[in-house]
Design a protein around this motif. Structure first.
Motif, mmCIF file in Angstrom:
data_model
loop_
_atom_site.group_PDB
_atom_site.id
_atom_site.type_symbol
_atom_site.label_atom_id
_atom_site.label_comp_id
_atom_site.label_asym_id
_atom_site.label_seq_id
_atom_site.Cartn_x
_atom_site.Cartn_y
_atom_site.Cartn_z
ATOM 1 N N UNK A 117 0.839 -1.208 0.000
ATOM 2 C CA UNK A 117 0.000 0.000 0.000
ATOM 3 C C UNK A 117 0.875 1.259 0.000
ATOM 4 N N UNK A 118 1.999 1.230 0.688
ATOM 5 C CA UNK A 118 2.921 2.375 0.679
ATOM 6 C C UNK A 118 3.481 2.577 -0.735
ATOM 7 N N UNK A 119 3.892 1.486 -1.381
ATOM 8 C CA UNK A 119 4.433 1.592 -2.738
ATOM 9 C C UNK A 119 3.376 2.070 -3.729
ATOM 10 N N UNK A 120 2.178 1.550 -3.614
ATOM 11 C CA UNK A 120 1.131 1.943 -4.557
ATOM 12 C C UNK A 120 0.771 3.417 -4.390
ATOM 13 N N UNK B 210 -9.480 14.377 0.965
ATOM 14 C CA UNK B 210 -9.679 12.975 1.337
ATOM 15 C C UNK B 210 -8.695 12.134 0.546
ATOM 16 N N UNK B 211 -8.487 10.907 1.001
ATOM 17 C CA UNK B 211 -7.653 9.960 0.264
ATOM 18 C C UNK B 211 -8.318 8.599 0.293
ATOM 19 N N UNK B 212 -8.124 7.858 -0.804
ATOM 20 C CA UNK B 212 -8.696 6.515 -0.898
ATOM 21 C C UNK B 212 -7.605 5.511 -1.309
ATOM 22 N N UNK B 213 -6.616 5.327 -0.439
ATOM 23 C CA UNK B 213 -5.550 4.379 -0.774
ATOM 24 C C UNK B 213 -6.079 2.954 -0.893
ATOM 25 N N UNK B 214 -5.370 2.158 -1.686
ATOM 26 C CA UNK B 214 -5.725 0.757 -1.873
ATOM 27 C C UNK B 214 -4.534 0.049 -2.501
ATOM 28 N N UNK B 215 -4.627 -1.257 -2.590
ATOM 29 C CA UNK B 215 -3.579 -2.036 -3.242
ATOM 30 C C UNK B 215 -4.197 -3.253 -3.894
ATOM 31 N N UNK B 216 -3.368 -4.105 -4.428
ATOM 32 C CA UNK B 216 -3.837 -5.268 -5.178
ATOM 33 C C UNK B 216 -4.591 -6.259 -4.294
ATOM 34 N N UNK B 217 -5.591 -6.928 -4.874
ATOM 35 C CA UNK B 217 -6.416 -7.874 -4.117
ATOM 36 C C UNK B 217 -5.643 -9.063 -3.544
ATOM 37 N N UNK B 218 -4.475 -9.367 -4.080
ATOM 38 C CA UNK B 218 -3.722 -10.530 -3.601
ATOM 39 C C UNK B 218 -3.325 -10.408 -2.131
ATOM 40 N N UNK B 219 -3.350 -9.191 -1.588
ATOM 41 C CA UNK B 219 -2.965 -8.985 -0.189
ATOM 42 C C UNK B 219 -4.168 -8.955 0.755
#
Length: 155
Positions: free
Chosen positions: A44-47, A62-71
C-alpha cells in the motif's frame, strides 16, 4: 457485501503525524483482525507513492488508498479521521500535495465490487452534508451507518 463495513475499522481523532504512520496503524489493526496478508503494508505504501489517491473536495481533502487484491483476505473499508490533517499527494497532479481530513482505505478482493464501490465513493464525495457529518461525528456507529448506507446498501 454488508460485512465490508466493519465498525471496528472506524477510528476518529487518532494522533498520527505522517502518511506512513497512518498506513502502519491501519496495517497493524488489519493484521490483528486477519483482514490482510503480511506484505500489505509495503504494497500500500508503494502503490500510494506510484499512484497517489489524495483528492480535494469542496471543504476538505480525502484519500482513498488501496492495493492489489492478492494482499486481501477479507474485503473491508477502513475509515480514519486523524486529529490533524495528513499530507498526501494529489491524484490528478502527483507533484502537488494536499491536507487530508479523512482516509478511506479500500481493501477489496477479487469479487468484482471495485468499480461499484469507487462509483459510490465519487457520488458520496459530492454530498456536502454527508462529508460534514463524516468530518464532525464523534460517534463511530453513526459513521458506520453513513458509510453503510452510501457505499453498500444503495443501488
Amino acid at each position: 457485501m454488508q460485512a465490508i463495513i466493519d465498525p471496528s475499522l472506524i477510528f476518529t481523532d487518532i494522533n498520527l503525524s505522517t502518511q506512513t504512520d497512518l498506513f502502519r496503524f491501519m496495517a497493524d489493526v488489519l493484521q490483528q483482525k486477519k483482514y490482510i496478508e503480511k506484505p500489505f503494508l509495503k504494497a500500500v505504501i508503494q502503490r500510494e507513492a506510484q499512484f497517489p489517491t489524495g483528492m480535494q473536495l469542496q471543504d476538505c481533502g480525502v484519500a482513498i488508498p488501496h492495493t492489489d487484491p492478492q494482499f486481501i483476505k477479507r474485503s473491508f473499508i477502513f475509515f480514519v479521521r486523524p486529529q490533524q490533517p495528513l499530507l498526501f499527494h494529489k491524484m490528478e497532479d502527483p507533484q502537488q500535495t494536499l491536507n487530508v481530513s479523512f482516509v478511506l482505505l479500500l481493501g477489496l478482493d477479487n469479487s468484482g465490487n471495485h468499480l461499484k464501490i469507487l462509483q459510490r465513493l465519487m457520488t458520496m464525495f459530492q454530498k456536502q452534508t454527508l462529508i460534514q457529518q463524516l468530518l464532525s461525528s464523534a460517534n463511530n456507529a453513526t459513521i458506520c451507518d453513513l458509510l453503510q448506507h452510501n457505499l453498500i446498501t444503495t443501488d
